[in-house]
Design an enzyme around this catalytic site. Structure first.
Site, PDB file in Angstrom:
ATOM      1  N   LYS A  67       1.318   4.160  -3.010  1.00 35.00           N
ATOM      2  CA  LYS A  67       0.999   5.564  -2.777  1.00 35.00           C
ATOM      3  C   LYS A  67       2.228   6.459  -2.981  1.00 35.00           C
ATOM      4  CE  LYS A  67      -3.357   5.032  -1.916  1.00 35.00           C
ATOM      5  NZ  LYS A  67      -4.373   5.527  -2.890  1.00 35.00           N
TER       6      LYS A  67
ATOM      7  N   TYR B 297       0.836  -1.198   0.000  1.00 33.74           N
ATOM      8  CA  TYR B 297       0.000   0.000   0.000  1.00 33.74           C
ATOM      9  C   TYR B 297       0.874   1.253   0.000  1.00 33.74           C
ATOM     10  CZ  TYR B 297      -3.733   3.233   1.340  1.00 33.74           C
ATOM     11  OH  TYR B 297      -4.638   4.267   1.368  1.00 33.74           O
TER      12      TYR B 297
END
Length: 270
Positions: free
Chosen positions: A157, A153
């Site tokens: 990002k 994750y």
């Protein structure tokens, strides 16, 4: 900036921040295009947008699929002739230690969170540039500081943030607005669908969602960001503090982040 009749595409609009964005832009009298994989949920969002008074188009789209992203833009332009605002919101999370992680999980996150943003932006660019409009990336505090147990994750990002930074600088003289918003923990479905080490949804959030930032507040900030053409918005005091401490005392923040994550319910460190 008056957003009336502006054409807005929102990915990941079937729940959470994306759904809230649909309603927030509908209140601004925009023409709304909502995209996600779940058509049934999108139809429910469309109904509420129509009740607000906004024209709304539903398009099935898996942003990890390039052809789906191209079709999303093509169908939008066919219906509304242009694209003024693209909100790259579709996202997927995970929760597992990298040492235990099946690499297919990390690939899936990169395909959705990073490549989904790239694909949609690529095909929307000619239209948004012509309109001198906005491309928004919904990032995360996990894109400012790497979070343990969420390597895929955070990586996705960070990649999104780098892409958006470069895109903004490339178009400094073209009138394109490129903005990144970094919410903290927000009440949404993303933690319920977060993938475990084997790629299966964990199905249960480790947090009390009622105590987290409402998705509607994030959506209001995104609308404000577009109106004021802001480059970066970091939400929550925790997020702002994280960015500040990471700039001056990154190693101290490492320990703080580790301690916080290790105390989560069903933490991978337990």
């Amino acid at each position: 900036m008056n957003l009336k009749s502006k054409v807005v595409i929102i990915t990941g609009a079937s729940s959470g921040i994306g759904e809230a964005c649909a309603y927030a832009f509908a209140k601004e009298s925009c023409k709304i295009v909502i995209a996600a994989r779940n058509i049934e949920k999108l139809e429910s969002v469309k109904k509420k947008c129509s009740e607000i008074g906004a024209e709304c188009l539903v398009i099935s789209c898996d942003v990890s699929n390039e052809s789906d992203c191209k079709r999303l833009i093509d169908e939008t332009v066919k219906r509304f002739s242009t694209v003024n605002i693209l909100v790259n919101n579709a996202g997927l999370s995970m929760r597992a230690l990298f040492a235990d992680l099946d690499l297919s999980v990390m690939k899936k996150l990169m395909d959705t969170n990073f490549w989904g943003t790239v694909y949609c932006t690529k095909y929307a660019m000619p239209h948004v540039l012509k309109e001198k409009g906005s491309v928004i990336g919904v990032s995360s505090v996990a894109g400012i500081k790497g979070l343990p147990g969420r390597t895929g994750y955070s990586a996705s990002k960070f990649a999104m943030n780098g892409f958006m930074d470069s895109l903004r600088i490339e178009n400094l003289k073209n009138g394109l607005h490129v903005g990144v918003i970094c919410p903290g923990y927000t009440s949404s479905n993303i933690r319920n669908t977060a993938l475990n080490r084997d790629g299966r949804p964990q199905s249960e959030t480790p947090f009390d969602e009622s105590k987290l930032m409402p998705a509607s507040k994030v959506a209001d900030q995104i609308v404000r960001m577009v109106k004021q053409r802001k480059v970066e918005v970091v939400l929550t005091s925790q997020g702002k503090l994280t960015k500040f401490i990471n700039k001056f005392f990154p190693r101290s923040l490492d320990k703080m982040v580790y301690n916080v994550v290790s105390k989560e319910k069903d933490s991978p460190f337990k």
